[in-house]
Scaffold this motif. Sequence first.
Motif, PDB file in Angstrom:
ATOM      1  N   ARG A  81      20.805  22.424  74.132  1.00  0.00           N
ATOM      2  CA  ARG A  81      19.936  22.949  73.090  1.00  0.00           C
ATOM      3  C   ARG A  81      18.531  23.157  73.628  1.00  0.00           C
ATOM      4  O   ARG A  81      18.055  22.421  74.493  1.00  0.00           O
ATOM      5  N   PHE A  82      17.844  24.156  73.079  1.00  0.00           N
ATOM      6  CA  PHE A  82      16.510  24.520  73.539  1.00  0.00           C
ATOM      7  C   PHE A  82      15.607  24.719  72.326  1.00  0.00           C
ATOM      8  O   PHE A  82      15.986  25.402  71.376  1.00  0.00           O
ATOM      9  N   HIS A  83      14.420  24.104  72.371  1.00  0.00           N
ATOM     10  CA  HIS A  83      13.474  24.232  71.272  1.00  0.00           C
ATOM     11  C   HIS A  83      12.227  24.952  71.770  1.00  0.00           C
ATOM     12  O   HIS A  83      11.678  24.597  72.823  1.00  0.00           O
ATOM     13  N   PRO A  84      11.767  25.961  71.039  1.00  0.00           N
ATOM     14  CA  PRO A  84      10.610  26.743  71.482  1.00  0.00           C
ATOM     15  C   PRO A  84       9.357  25.919  71.760  1.00  0.00           C
ATOM     16  O   PRO A  84       8.521  26.307  72.580  1.00  0.00           O
ATOM     17  N   GLU A  85       9.210  24.781  71.072  1.00  0.00           N
ATOM     18  CA  GLU A  85       8.005  23.977  71.249  1.00  0.00           C
ATOM     19  C   GLU A  85       8.024  23.174  72.549  1.00  0.00           C
ATOM     20  O   GLU A  85       6.966  22.816  73.077  1.00  0.00           O
ATOM     21  N   THR A  86       9.200  22.880  73.072  1.00  0.00           N
ATOM     22  CA  THR A  86       9.284  21.991  74.244  1.00  0.00           C
ATOM     23  C   THR A  86      10.049  22.585  75.414  1.00  0.00           C
ATOM     24  O   THR A  86       9.957  22.058  76.523  1.00  0.00           O
ATOM     25  N   ASP A  87      10.810  23.641  75.194  1.00  0.00           N
ATOM     26  CA  ASP A  87      11.648  24.197  76.249  1.00  0.00           C
ATOM     27  C   ASP A  87      11.384  25.686  76.433  1.00  0.00           C
ATOM     28  O   ASP A  87      10.857  26.357  75.547  1.00  0.00           O
TER      29      ASP A  87
END
Length: 209
Positions: free
Chosen positions: A130-136
Amino acid sequence: MVERENLAGALAEALAVPRIHLGDLVRTHISQRTEPGIRAADMSSSGMLLSDGLLAEIVGDRMSRTAPTGFLLDGYPCNPAQALALDDVLRELGTPLDGALTLRLSESERVRYLRHRTALHLCAADPTHRFHPETDTVPDDGICIICGGALYQRDDEEHVRRLVGEHEARLELVAQYYAQQHLLLELDASGTSAEVTSRGVGALRERRR
């Protein structure tokens, strides 16, 4: 606020017991092409939820093969029928539960959690990627950089809110089931990972005395 998966791992490590995760059990059976795994793969590919009976079979297989004297079961049971099936398995093994931990969040924390979840980009081949715009860094081409699967986002916030609400309603029935057995432990899930883990470890150790 801390992710349930991360909390379960931290609690198991702190208590020096194995973490038994339902999703991991199902994926292992599918990858090994066991009879329950084949049925699980067929149901998943057809868009069906795995039946309570199949999940009980998979969990029972894991528990009976290793019969751990201590364990932390993560992601199961999710409804009263599953809780009853788990009781049957543990009764046969002579391994009763010390407690059932349920996490509680304030409404503001729940909203923040929902918005975090809907922003996630998940891999269709393996949702643990999983990838989150804020951290990845989210790949522009929509391809998972770990395994090459296609990335997707969950539906809009209101749809996710409805799904989460339905899931919470089922879990509330499980909480009531364990409360009637005086096994329920309610844990404030707000705060840092370390804070929530510390509260959880304290509650479980107190119950095991």
